[in-house]
Enzyme design. Sequence first.
Site, PDB file in Angstrom:
ATOM      1  N   ARG A  74       0.833  -1.196   0.000  1.00  0.00           N
ATOM      2  CA  ARG A  74       0.000   0.000   0.000  1.00  0.00           C
ATOM      3  C   ARG A  74       0.872   1.252   0.000  1.00  0.00           C
ATOM      4  NH1 ARG A  74      -4.587   1.772   4.454  1.00  0.00           N
ATOM      5  NH2 ARG A  74      -4.409   4.008   4.055  1.00  0.00           N
ATOM      6  N   HIS A  82      -6.892  -3.665  11.095  1.00  0.00           N
ATOM      7  CA  HIS A  82      -5.917  -4.595  10.509  1.00  0.00           C
ATOM      8  C   HIS A  82      -4.943  -5.115  11.568  1.00  0.00           C
ATOM      9  CE1 HIS A  82      -6.021  -3.373   5.951  1.00  0.00           C
ATOM     10  NE2 HIS A  82      -7.155  -3.879   6.384  1.00  0.00           N
ATOM     11  N   PHE A 101       1.541   2.584   5.263  1.00  0.00           N
ATOM     12  CA  PHE A 101       2.504   1.639   4.684  1.00  0.00           C
ATOM     13  C   PHE A 101       2.053   0.251   5.104  1.00  0.00           C
ATOM     14  CE2 PHE A 101       5.842  -1.408   5.004  1.00  0.00           C
ATOM     15  CZ  PHE A 101       6.726  -1.152   3.968  1.00  0.00           C
ATOM     16  N   GLU A 102       1.843  -0.605   4.127  1.00  0.00           N
ATOM     17  CA  GLU A 102       1.532  -2.003   4.441  1.00  0.00           C
ATOM     18  C   GLU A 102       2.066  -2.837   3.296  1.00  0.00           C
ATOM     19  OE1 GLU A 102      -2.759  -2.430   4.634  1.00  0.00           O
ATOM     20  OE2 GLU A 102      -2.736  -2.511   6.816  1.00  0.00           O
ATOM     21  N   ILE A 103       2.741  -3.929   3.637  1.00  0.00           N
ATOM     22  CA  ILE A 103       2.978  -4.965   2.636  1.00  0.00           C
ATOM     23  C   ILE A 103       2.358  -6.209   3.250  1.00  0.00           C
ATOM     24  CG2 ILE A 103       4.648  -6.253   1.255  1.00  0.00           C
ATOM     25  CD1 ILE A 103       6.627  -3.988   1.606  1.00  0.00           C
TER      26      ILE A 103
END
Length: 388
Positions: A203, A323, A286-288
């Site tokens: 993201r 999340h 920020f997300e992976i």
Amino acid sequence: MPLKLTTTTRYVLLVIVIIIGLHSILSFTHEDYSRATSLKHIASQLSWGSSSHDQVPDEYYVPDSASALPDTLLSRRANATLLMLARNADVDNAVRSVRRLEDRFNKKFGYPWVFLNEEPFSDEFKTRVSNVINGEVTFGLVPREHWYQPDWIDEDRAKAGREKMVADNIIYGGSVSYRNMCRFNSGFFYRHPLLEQYKWYWRVEPDVHFHCDIDFDPFLFMEDHNKTYAFTITMYEFRATIPTLWDGVKEFVRAHPEYIARDNAMGYMSDDGGNSYNLCHFWSNFEIANMEFWRGEAYSKFFEFLDRKGGFYYERWGDAPVHSIAAALFQSKEQIHFFDEIGYEHNPYTHCPKGEGAWARGRCGCDPKRSFDYDGYSCMRQWDRIWD
Ligand code: GDP
Ligand code: MN
């Protein structure tokens, strides 16, 4: 006339060829070896001992010489996409983020981009964004039913909640569109038709910064190490935005104890064994992550349960705590990864690699002294303590 060589000449030529061959093999090995030892040296300077700060191993790094696309595209690739949700008005900042990530990472790896918006993207947005991307890019429309406030939400109650938050000066307290966005990012993006084909996403938001070269493939690293969710910044949520979220979580957990992983990360989110929430979460701009986790049974039921509580509208539940709580409870803590190597900034906070090796190796432009990691508002201490 055929060239005739005496036996001696042939012998001399053969020796010359052997010498040239040996020399090139030896010098290559030597270069390789010195690179490897200097990397080992750098790695040995890293101070992180615990597995919460595991560094990405050397084999995930791509040497500079293999950087040109497409002929040297790495043979192993993840089923992954870079993902940005944005409005047409975000175009300048969207272009900036894309440029930064392409320069620091994706020009080497060539992962496709997907852009989503609840309104059709303008021609200007599509043209300007495509102009700074080498590889594949698609622009998608979010389905109405994934975005807008559902009919079963009591609008009078929602409005009263918004007005109270405005009076209390809560950031985005009066915004319905922000709530739509948080609910979409919590429970819908991974069901978008353009994302269905992918397993992994990274993201990206408009106007974020990537301060270091990312010469490794974070998706492959995560896939090989059984990671599901990765973050760079962790901090406290505003309590006023989620007053009843944890009550909902506890109710869900009582109803579905079977979803709780044995080696979960509860100790990061709660200071009293799960009775109360300490507001720690992974900053989700920020997300992976692996979308199979969001698409799976535990998270699907969890999101549905929370959504029915109406807290995305009656309060202002963020996708970050939703999340984070799920990632921390429904799987082992080892499946959550902190990417120290990825220097990242979203106003007003920056994560800058503190490990001297990672900072030098990534040619980071950020100041490690100003990294958010152990700032008073950071939750890195809570993350660290579960690894003791
Ligand atoms: P913040 O980071 O919490 O301050 O929120 P942002 O304003 O950065 O929004 C988070 C993400 O959602 C960004 O990628 C925005 O571009 C996107 N976003 C926020 N609101 C909307 C909206 O109403 N429509 C669309 N399409 N994207 C939005
Ligand atoms: Mn943002």
